[in-house]
Design an enzyme around this catalytic site. Structure first.
Site, PDB file in Angstrom:
ATOM      1  N   LYS A 294     -15.997  -8.314   4.834  1.00  0.00           N
ATOM      2  CA  LYS A 294     -14.804  -8.838   5.510  1.00  0.00           C
ATOM      3  C   LYS A 294     -14.961  -8.745   7.022  1.00  0.00           C
ATOM      4  CE  LYS A 294     -11.501  -7.898   1.830  1.00  0.00           C
ATOM      5  NZ  LYS A 294     -10.249  -7.227   1.421  1.00  0.00           N
TER       6      LYS A 294
ATOM      7  N   SER B  98      -3.185  -8.220   2.883  1.00  0.00           N
ATOM      8  CA  SER B  98      -3.359  -8.029   4.320  1.00  0.00           C
ATOM      9  C   SER B  98      -3.696  -9.353   4.998  1.00  0.00           C
ATOM     10  CB  SER B  98      -4.464  -6.999   4.580  1.00  0.00           C
ATOM     11  OG  SER B  98      -4.114  -5.769   3.988  1.00  0.00           O
TER      12      SER B  98
ATOM     13  N   ARG C  81      -1.919  -5.662  -8.717  1.00  0.00           N
ATOM     14  CA  ARG C  81      -0.726  -6.460  -8.427  1.00  0.00           C
ATOM     15  C   ARG C  81      -0.477  -7.536  -9.458  1.00  0.00           C
ATOM     16  NH1 ARG C  81      -2.935  -8.247  -3.023  1.00  0.00           N
ATOM     17  NH2 ARG C  81      -4.737  -7.983  -4.371  1.00  0.00           N
TER      18      ARG C  81
ATOM     19  N   HIS D 104       0.837  -1.208   0.000  1.00  0.00           N
ATOM     20  CA  HIS D 104       0.000   0.000   0.000  1.00  0.00           C
ATOM     21  C   HIS D 104       0.872   1.259   0.000  1.00  0.00           C
ATOM     22  CE1 HIS D 104      -3.048  -2.794   2.100  1.00  0.00           C
ATOM     23  NE2 HIS D 104      -3.574  -2.512   0.918  1.00  0.00           N
TER      24      HIS D 104
HETATM   25  N1  COA Z   1      -0.140  -4.188  -1.737  1.00  0.00           N
HETATM   26  C1  COA Z   1      -0.511  -5.189  -0.950  1.00  0.00           C
HETATM   27  N2  COA Z   1      -1.786  -5.612  -0.854  1.00  0.00           N
HETATM   28  C2  COA Z   1      -2.708  -4.976  -1.578  1.00  0.00           C
HETATM   29  C3  COA Z   1      -2.392  -3.918  -2.441  1.00  0.00           C
HETATM   30  C4  COA Z   1      -1.045  -3.525  -2.500  1.00  0.00           C
HETATM   31  N3  COA Z   1      -0.630  -2.540  -3.283  1.00  0.00           N
HETATM   32  N4  COA Z   1      -3.520  -3.516  -3.038  1.00  0.00           N
HETATM   33  C5  COA Z   1      -4.506  -4.298  -2.584  1.00  0.00           C
HETATM   34  N5  COA Z   1      -4.025  -5.177  -1.709  1.00  0.00           N
HETATM   35  C6  COA Z   1      -4.745  -6.240  -1.009  1.00  0.00           C
HETATM   36  C7  COA Z   1      -5.381  -5.740   0.243  1.00  0.00           C
HETATM   37  O1  COA Z   1      -4.517  -5.831   1.347  1.00  0.00           O
HETATM   38  C8  COA Z   1      -6.559  -6.646   0.362  1.00  0.00           C
HETATM   39  O2  COA Z   1      -6.144  -7.841   0.985  1.00  0.00           O
HETATM   40  P1  COA Z   1      -7.198  -8.736   1.783  1.00  0.00           P
HETATM   41  O3  COA Z   1      -8.262  -9.145   0.817  1.00  0.00           O
HETATM   42  O4  COA Z   1      -6.354  -9.827   2.238  1.00  0.00           O
HETATM   43  O5  COA Z   1      -7.746  -7.852   2.878  1.00  0.00           O
HETATM   44  C9  COA Z   1      -6.937  -6.985  -1.068  1.00  0.00           C
HETATM   45  O6  COA Z   1      -5.798  -6.694  -1.836  1.00  0.00           O
HETATM   46  C10 COA Z   1      -8.097  -6.203  -1.552  1.00  0.00           C
HETATM   47  O7  COA Z   1      -7.773  -4.850  -1.514  1.00  0.00           O
HETATM   48  P2  COA Z   1      -8.606  -3.636  -0.891  1.00  0.00           P
HETATM   49  O8  COA Z   1      -7.958  -2.443  -1.486  1.00  0.00           O
HETATM   50  O9  COA Z   1      -8.670  -3.672   0.591  1.00  0.00           O
HETATM   51  O10 COA Z   1      -9.950  -3.826  -1.556  1.00  0.00           O
HETATM   52  P3  COA Z   1     -11.270  -4.402  -1.004  1.00  0.00           P
HETATM   53  O11 COA Z   1     -11.779  -5.250  -2.101  1.00  0.00           O
HETATM   54  O12 COA Z   1     -11.171  -4.996   0.334  1.00  0.00           O
HETATM   55  O13 COA Z   1     -12.098  -3.071  -0.800  1.00  0.00           O
HETATM   56  C11 COA Z   1     -13.305  -1.134  -1.494  1.00  0.00           C
HETATM   57  C12 COA Z   1     -12.620  -2.412  -1.867  1.00  0.00           C
HETATM   58  C13 COA Z   1     -13.340  -0.859  -0.035  1.00  0.00           C
HETATM   59  C14 COA Z   1     -12.535  -0.043  -2.174  1.00  0.00           C
HETATM   60  C15 COA Z   1     -14.695  -1.265  -2.096  1.00  0.00           C
HETATM   61  O14 COA Z   1     -15.330  -2.385  -1.525  1.00  0.00           O
HETATM   62  C16 COA Z   1     -15.523  -0.042  -1.865  1.00  0.00           C
HETATM   63  O15 COA Z   1     -15.329   0.954  -2.523  1.00  0.00           O
HETATM   64  N6  COA Z   1     -16.470  -0.126  -0.910  1.00  0.00           N
HETATM   65  C17 COA Z   1     -17.350   0.956  -0.596  1.00  0.00           C
HETATM   66  C18 COA Z   1     -18.751   0.677  -1.087  1.00  0.00           C
HETATM   67  C19 COA Z   1     -18.870   0.974  -2.551  1.00  0.00           C
HETATM   68  O16 COA Z   1     -18.724   2.091  -2.983  1.00  0.00           O
HETATM   69  N7  COA Z   1     -19.168  -0.063  -3.306  1.00  0.00           N
HETATM   70  C20 COA Z   1     -19.320   0.043  -4.730  1.00  0.00           C
HETATM   71  C21 COA Z   1     -18.033  -0.306  -5.424  1.00  0.00           C
HETATM   72  S1  COA Z   1     -18.334  -0.485  -7.147  1.00  0.00           S
END
Ligand code: COA
Length: 160
Positions: A41, A130, A92, A17
């Protein structure tokens, strides 16, 4: 002023990140890291704890144009409220693409002014998530090379 949101779960923030944030800093005037509560989650750290860990890293790394906040609801609504027209996401590997593609297009449908930009982290972070960090930590493994020092010590305090 070019404001970008970097939304994610950040449970916890990793060096992958940080890599994305540091690429974003070079392009945007301000980055707001938006910590989503994420109903799908079951986080190890609550949103307040995740924000506190990120705030500490921002302070230690002396990022002057990065803020952190928690949010609940649609990311595009939060973007509108904060005058942001860009979302930052990390790509990634190819496996990230379909999910990211769907989210970027859906966010555009919801708010036509929003664009999503993708940064690729250094290849040494491509395998990092994560979940992997939490998994290693829960088995008392060392996570120091995957997360910032301050985050590693918060994880230790939480688990042991
Ligand atoms: N380095 C290391 N890990 C990374 C990374 C990086 N550069 N980029 C992403 N990751 C990992 C994260 O750690 C995470 O790991 P995990 O699944 O083990 O927790 C995984 O990739 C997913 O990344 P994250 O960025 O946390 O995305 P998410 O899918 O959990 O969350 C949101 C996405 C929160 C942005 C999305 O659900 C959202 O916008 N929610 C709000 C509601 C909304 O607007 N919904 C409509 C969306 S169309």
């Amino acid at each position: 002023m070019k404001i970008a949101l970097y939304p994610g779960t950040f449970d916890p923030l990793t060096l992958g990140h940080i890599d994305i944030i540091e690429q974003g800093i070079k392009i945007f005037d301000k980055i707001i890291i938006t910590v989503a509560s994420n109903s799908t989650k079951k986080p190890m750290f609550n949103a307040k704890e995740r924000c506190a860990m990120i705030s500490e890293v921002i302070k230690i790394n002396k990022y002057s144009n990065v803020e952190v906040t928690a949010f609940d609801g649609l990311v595009v609504e939060y973007a509108k409220q904060n005058g942001a027209t860009t979302l930052i996401r990390g790509l990634r590997a190819v496996t990230d693409f379909e999910y990211e593609f769907q989210m970027a297009l859906m966010n555009k449908q919801l708010y036509s002014k929003i664009s999503t930009v993708f940064f690729m982290p250094d290849e040494k972070h491509t395998y990092l998530t994560s979940t992997i960090v939490r998994e290693i930590a829960s088995h008392e493994g060392k996570v120091d090379s995957f997360v910032p020092k301050s985050v590693a010590s918060t994880i230790k305090k939480k688990l042991y």
